[in-house]
Motif scaffolding. Structure first.
Motif, PDB file in Angstrom:
ATOM      1  N   GLY A 168     -56.992  -6.545  72.885  1.00 20.64           N
ATOM      2  CA  GLY A 168     -57.638  -7.962  72.758  1.00 20.64           C
ATOM      3  C   GLY A 168     -57.734  -8.107  71.402  1.00 20.64           C
ATOM      4  O   GLY A 168     -57.611  -9.362  70.960  1.00 20.64           O
ATOM      5  N   ARG A 216     -54.466  -9.260  69.563  1.00 24.43           N
ATOM      6  CA  ARG A 216     -53.599  -9.987  70.376  1.00 24.43           C
ATOM      7  C   ARG A 216     -52.297 -10.482  69.648  1.00 24.43           C
ATOM      8  O   ARG A 216     -52.388 -11.036  68.620  1.00 24.43           O
ATOM      9  CB  ARG A 216     -54.327 -11.213  71.097  1.00 24.43           C
ATOM     10  CG  ARG A 216     -53.574 -12.017  71.925  1.00 24.43           C
ATOM     11  CD  ARG A 216     -54.515 -13.104  72.475  1.00 24.43           C
ATOM     12  NE  ARG A 216     -53.854 -13.871  73.539  1.00 24.43           N
ATOM     13  CZ  ARG A 216     -54.167 -14.579  74.348  1.00 24.43           C
ATOM     14  NH1 ARG A 216     -55.616 -15.267  74.197  1.00 24.43           N
ATOM     15  NH2 ARG A 216     -53.580 -15.409  75.181  1.00 24.43           N
ATOM     16  N   GLU A 241     -60.035 -13.983  74.838  1.00 23.75           N
ATOM     17  CA  GLU A 241     -60.395 -15.256  75.054  1.00 23.75           C
ATOM     18  C   GLU A 241     -61.859 -15.539  74.550  1.00 23.75           C
ATOM     19  O   GLU A 241     -62.277 -16.571  73.948  1.00 23.75           O
ATOM     20  CB  GLU A 241     -60.768 -15.683  76.951  1.00 23.75           C
ATOM     21  CG  GLU A 241     -59.386 -15.852  77.404  1.00 23.75           C
ATOM     22  CD  GLU A 241     -59.508 -15.779  78.739  1.00 23.75           C
ATOM     23  OE1 GLU A 241     -60.719 -15.875  79.345  1.00 23.75           O
ATOM     24  OE2 GLU A 241     -58.535 -16.371  79.671  1.00 23.75           O
ATOM     25  N   ARG A 261     -55.846  -4.646  81.267  1.00 23.68           N
ATOM     26  CA  ARG A 261     -55.097  -5.902  81.100  1.00 23.68           C
ATOM     27  C   ARG A 261     -56.338  -6.882  81.294  1.00 23.68           C
ATOM     28  O   ARG A 261     -56.491  -7.975  80.706  1.00 23.68           O
ATOM     29  CB  ARG A 261     -54.141  -6.411  82.463  1.00 23.68           C
ATOM     30  CG  ARG A 261     -52.748  -5.288  82.249  1.00 23.68           C
ATOM     31  CD  ARG A 261     -51.863  -5.431  83.200  1.00 23.68           C
ATOM     32  NE  ARG A 261     -51.437  -7.146  83.177  1.00 23.68           N
ATOM     33  CZ  ARG A 261     -50.231  -7.199  82.589  1.00 23.68           C
ATOM     34  NH1 ARG A 261     -49.548  -6.163  81.963  1.00 23.68           N
ATOM     35  NH2 ARG A 261     -49.463  -8.388  82.712  1.00 23.68           N
ATOM     36  N   THR A 295     -57.444  -9.336  78.313  1.00 23.85           N
ATOM     37  CA  THR A 295     -57.691 -10.957  78.402  1.00 23.85           C
ATOM     38  C   THR A 295     -58.898 -11.435  78.170  1.00 23.85           C
ATOM     39  O   THR A 295     -59.138 -12.444  77.365  1.00 23.85           O
ATOM     40  CB  THR A 295     -56.958 -11.287  79.992  1.00 23.85           C
ATOM     41  OG1 THR A 295     -55.840 -10.767  80.177  1.00 23.85           O
ATOM     42  CG2 THR A 295     -57.188 -12.884  80.066  1.00 23.85           C
TER      43      THR A 295
END
Length: 308
Positions: free
Chosen positions: A121, A124, A200, A192, A196
């Motif tokens: 993350g 990314r 975010e 995963r 994510t």
């Protein structure tokens, strides 16, 4: 908080009773006569068969069996197997093994999955992130029996690091490889989800504010970013703990682990409804407690969440 916990505990009662009721009648409606099956291919003596059914409580209607079972369950009596053993003794032997296996798998997927998701993350769109997405998708796509066979072939047969099957089900070292196989698919989902959520939350206003205030990078990531990103991960982990114990039947079969999965497999083959129902009762309790703990952890991770 106390009122919320009390309300949730009350809500668990109908869920527990409903699940146990469904499982009870499903196991009792299976084809065949489990009592007559104790004599194998030989014809059972009618008098002996009638006495055996009376001793096992099988000579009354299904509804009466259900009422008797629920009454015994409230006193901690899970019934008897067809061989005469107390189901609670069977559970007492198998459950600690599966708990060890499930906890090892849980720790593995939590530590490794969150670490991989965090690094992916934070990076990314870069090589590590793309590799993580590909590898986790590949891991999700491989069935557990196939993955178990691959691990046995590589680590046991080719490298000789371990034995192909578990010799001592209470040995944590021997349970390590089955635990990795058991937790591998969940690890992919955890990685995963974490990836994510981290990606975010990196764009959130509170992250820009924390960086603008000059806070150390370790505190920004550990206190602000990771803590707020763990809510969806905790939700998955809470339900997955029960799934690990229930899904261990395949892994235990592959590695010959004498746990809940092994005992359930034999109970289903012998049409022992009391044993199957007993294990399901335990697994339902694990799910309910895990669900409650997840809801309580929300308030710890996010101070904005308050329970009335």
């Amino acid at each position: 908080m106390g009122r919320y916990v009390a309300r949730r505990l009350l809500q668990m009662i109908p869920v527990f009773l409903g699940t146990v009721t469904i499982i009870f009648f499903m196991t009792r409606l299976l084809p065949g006569d489990p009592a007559a099956a104790m004599w194998g291919d030989k014809a059972a003596d009618p008098a002996q068969l009638a006495a055996f059914k009376h001793d096992m409580g099988l000579d009354v209607s299904k509804w009466q069996q259900y009422l008797n079972y629920m009454g015994d369950l409230l006193t901690g009596n899970f019934g008897k197997t067809m061989s005469g053993r107390q189901v609670i003794d069977v559970i007492g032997e198998a459950l600690p093994v599966t708990v060890r296996l499930a906890l090892l798998a849980f720790v593995f997927e939590l530590v490794v999955g969150v670490a991989i998701g965090l690094f992916a993350g934070l990076r990314r769109g870069k090589a590590f992130d793309k590799s993580t997405l590909v590898l986790t998708l590949l891991l999700i796509s491989i069935p557990v029996p196939v993955l178990g066979f691959i691990f046995q072939t590589v680590f046991a047969i080719q490298l000789g690091w371990i034995t192909p099957t578990v010799q001592d089900s209470m040995n944590l070292g021997q349970l390590l490889l089955p635990a990795i196989v058991l937790g591998s698919i969940s690890l992919a989902y955890v990685a995963r989800l974490t990836r994510t959520s981290i990606a975010e939350n990196l764009k959130a206003d509170y992250m820009r504010t924390a960086v603008a205030k000059g806070l150390p990078k370790r505190k920004v990531i550990g206190t602000h970013l990771l803590r707020n990103s763990m809510i969806p991960v905790v939700t998955f982990l809470g339900t997955d703990l029960g799934a690990l114990m229930g899904g261990a039947i395949v892994t235990e079969g592959i590695f010959n682990v004498k746990g809940v999965g092994n005992a359930l497999y034999h109970a289903i083959n012998l049409n022992e409804g009391a044993t199957v129902s007993g294990f399901v009762v335990v697994l339902v309790l694990v799910y309910l407690v895990a669900s409650l703990l997840v809801d309580l952890l929300y308030a710890v991770l996010d101070p904005r969440i308050r329970y009335a």
